[in-house]
Write an enzyme that holds these catalytic residues in place. Structure first.
Site, PDB file in Angstrom:
ATOM      1  N   HIS A   1      -7.680  -5.740   0.330  1.00 44.58           N
ATOM      2  CA  HIS A   1      -6.460  -4.945   0.398  1.00 44.58           C
ATOM      3  C   HIS A   1      -5.749  -5.212   1.727  1.00 44.58           C
ATOM      4  O   HIS A   1      -6.331  -5.052   2.790  1.00 44.58           O
ATOM      5  CB  HIS A   1      -6.827  -3.456   0.290  1.00 44.58           C
ATOM      6  CG  HIS A   1      -5.657  -2.526   0.323  1.00 44.58           C
ATOM      7  ND1 HIS A   1      -4.763  -2.430  -0.709  1.00 44.58           N
ATOM      8  CD2 HIS A   1      -5.253  -1.625   1.264  1.00 44.58           C
ATOM      9  CE1 HIS A   1      -3.857  -1.511  -0.413  1.00 44.58           C
ATOM     10  NE2 HIS A   1      -4.127  -1.011   0.782  1.00 44.58           N
TER      11      HIS A   1
ATOM     12  N   GLU B   1      -9.142  -5.560  -4.008  1.00 48.55           N
ATOM     13  CA  GLU B   1      -8.547  -4.487  -3.206  1.00 48.55           C
ATOM     14  C   GLU B   1      -9.617  -3.713  -2.429  1.00 48.55           C
ATOM     15  O   GLU B   1      -9.384  -3.221  -1.335  1.00 48.55           O
ATOM     16  CB  GLU B   1      -7.772  -3.515  -4.106  1.00 48.55           C
ATOM     17  CG  GLU B   1      -6.564  -4.111  -4.800  1.00 48.55           C
ATOM     18  CD  GLU B   1      -5.386  -4.331  -3.880  1.00 48.55           C
ATOM     19  OE1 GLU B   1      -5.461  -3.909  -2.705  1.00 48.55           O
ATOM     20  OE2 GLU B   1      -4.394  -4.944  -4.309  1.00 48.55           O
TER      21      GLU B   1
ATOM     22  N   SER C   1       0.850  -1.198   0.000  1.00 48.80           N
ATOM     23  CA  SER C   1       0.000   0.000   0.000  1.00 48.80           C
ATOM     24  C   SER C   1       0.887   1.250   0.000  1.00 48.80           C
ATOM     25  O   SER C   1       1.691   1.423  -0.908  1.00 48.80           O
ATOM     26  CB  SER C   1      -0.960  -0.049   1.197  1.00 48.80           C
ATOM     27  OG  SER C   1      -2.006   0.877   1.050  1.00 48.80           O
TER      28      SER C   1
END
Length: 501
Positions: A413, A322, A197
């Site tokens: 995610h 995600e 991320s």
């Protein structure tokens, strides 16, 4: 047995066996001076030396940050929250080395959290599994939010840099590792940087920064970074002027006329006021790396477009959904979504809306987007763009598809972190044998990449590089093996626009 003491540039440090006498963990080693008082919003300064032996037995306080309010991630990752402090420039090392002559490969991990939250020893992170594969793991803290990324004209005049203090922390930690990791049995010439991320975006900052040339031997970007283009995907980097204008607005919001006044604010007040500021202006990653002309000469998108990034092996990938962790939040208003699509795609907007079925079911079309639209395209676009330069080092593309049990978040995610660090036993979910098999394979792939510049090894399905003539990704899920999947039609639409910019 693993070594317990190491001599660093600041003095001797002593760690503890991790629970396995073949692995030692050194917790909370200072790599820079505490960035407090007048050092708030200054580049990191060298750590003070010490006499005697520094007992690196405990993780330090986490970097100052506003408490995470997202209902999903608060449950998933942040149950073991630690005390926080502005004094946060520390790192942790897991080493299996028996002596300082071992010269083992090093993995340097940067945590995510939108540049505003997270820390180096979250419940998902641990170095034992990677160390068992013969690599050292280093995890680091860096300044977050406005403490890490406030730009202001007076700061530019003060120290020659402006706005990228969190990035400069990462660079300082990387340089510290280069200078000191041999004492822990590591090889300073084999450092693989990886992150997830915002950590993946940070990796991209490092491989495009002129300050890191020659420091990195390989890079892994998980669920972010890549080639995002200038306007249709990802998070655009602000120019220095834009960053300084935002910083001036923030100072006014704080009720401060000068940086010196802001330096006198209690850190607890500062981070809470930052949260209110972000909520007030309805923007997300506003305190994040900018093009400062020093640590970042150009935006990452521009650097990637012109291949101005380190020519080293890369591994890059995304999770299957995600956006899955955000299903618990109210969906974006369809009208606002349509307007954002028009702003991003211009004359191609109607074709995109038609492709995603917006006119038939607006809410479903919006649900399927979110971070899938913002993070995935950059990953696949990087692979396609890199493949155009056959003389560069290889790129290995993956797609993590394991849908975790327990709710409908799927392969959400950040979900791959449990597998990369083999910390499945810490997860509240009822994981099974397929999860442990997948984790064992992923740990080996990641460790092999650090060792050899390729994830391949005995007993693993062969992972071929992504090339112009071989456009495939490695599926990491209940099935492990090469796949023709390189993005859904929705994602490919965005990828095509990025590549044509």
């Amino acid at each position: 047995m693993a070594l317990l003491k190491a001599k660093t540039e600041s003095g001797m440090v002593e760690g503890l066996y991790s629970g396995n006498p073949e692995i030692t963990v050194f917790k909370g080693i200072p790599y820079a001076a505490p960035p407090v008082g007048q050092l708030r919003w200054m580049p990191p300064q060298p750590a003070e030396p010490w006499d005697g032996v520094y007992q690196a037995y405990l993780f330090k306080d986490i970097p100052a940050q506003a408490e995470e309010r997202h209902p999903f991630y608060s449950k998933e990752f942040y149950k073991c929250r630690k005390p926080m402090s502005e004094d946060c420039l520390y790192l942790n090392i897991w080493t299996p080395a028996a002596s300082d002559n071992d010269r083992l490969p090093v993995m340097f991990f940067i945590h995510g959290g939108g540049f505003k939250s997270g820390y180096s020893h979250e419940i998902t992170f641990d170095g034992d599994a990677l160390a068992q594969q013969g690599v050292l793991l280093v995890t680091i803290e860096y300044r977050l939010g406005s403490l890490g990324y406030l730009a202001h004209q007076s700061l530019r005049g003060e120290n020659g840099s402006c706005g990228n203090y969190g990035l400069l922390d990462q660079i300082a930690a990387l340089k510290w590792v280069r200078r000191n990791i041999a004492a822990f049995g590591g090889d300073p010439e084999r450092i693989t940087v990886f992150g997830q991320s915002a950590g993946a975006m940070s990796v991209e900052n490092l491989v495009t920064s002129p300050l890191c040339q020659g420091d990195i031997s390989g890079a892994i970007m998980q669920s972010a970074g890549g080639y995002t283009g200038q306007r249709v995907c990802g998070v655009s980097m602000l120019t220095q002027a834009e960053g300084e204008a935002l910083g001036a607005k923030f100072l006014t919001f704080l009720g401060c006329d000068t940086i010196d006044e802001a330096r006198k604010l209690a850190v607890e007040e500062l981070v809470e006021r930052e949260r209110s500021f972000i909520e007030d202006i309805h923007l997300g990653l506003i305190f994040s790396p900018i093009v400062d002309g020093w640590s970042q000469i150009r935006s990452c998108a521009e650097a990637v477009k012109t291949y101005q990034y380190a020519d080293i092996p890369y591994m890059i990938g995304a999770t299957g959904d995600e956006n899955g962790a955000f299903h618990c939040l109210p969906p974006e208003d369809p009208q606002a979504f349509r307007q954002s699509v028009e702003a991003r795609f211009g004359t191609d907007a109607q074709a995109f809306l038609q492709l995603i079925g917006f006119w038939e079911d607006p809410e479903a079309a919006v649900w399927a987007g979110g971070w899938n639209d913002m993070l995935k395209p950059g990953v696949f676009a990087w692979a396609d763009h890199a493949a155009e330069k056959a003389d560069r080092r290889p790129t290995y593309l993956y797609h993590f598809t394991r849908e975790l049990p327990g709710d409908n978040a799927g392969a959400y995610h950040s979900s791959e972190l449990w597998y990369v660090f083999q910390t499945l036993s810490r997860c509240w979910r009822e994981l099974s044998g397929v999860d442990y098999d997948l984790s064992r394979a992923m740990v080996r792939y990641w460790a092999n990449f650090a060792k050899y510049g390729s994830p391949n090894g005995d007993g693993l399905p062969v992972w071929t590089p992504y090339t112009a003539s071989h456009r495939q990704s490695m599926e990491l899920g209940a099935h492990i093996g090469m796949s023709d999947f390189c993005g859904s039609p929705r994602v490919r639409f965005i990828v095509d626009r990025i590549l044509s910019e």
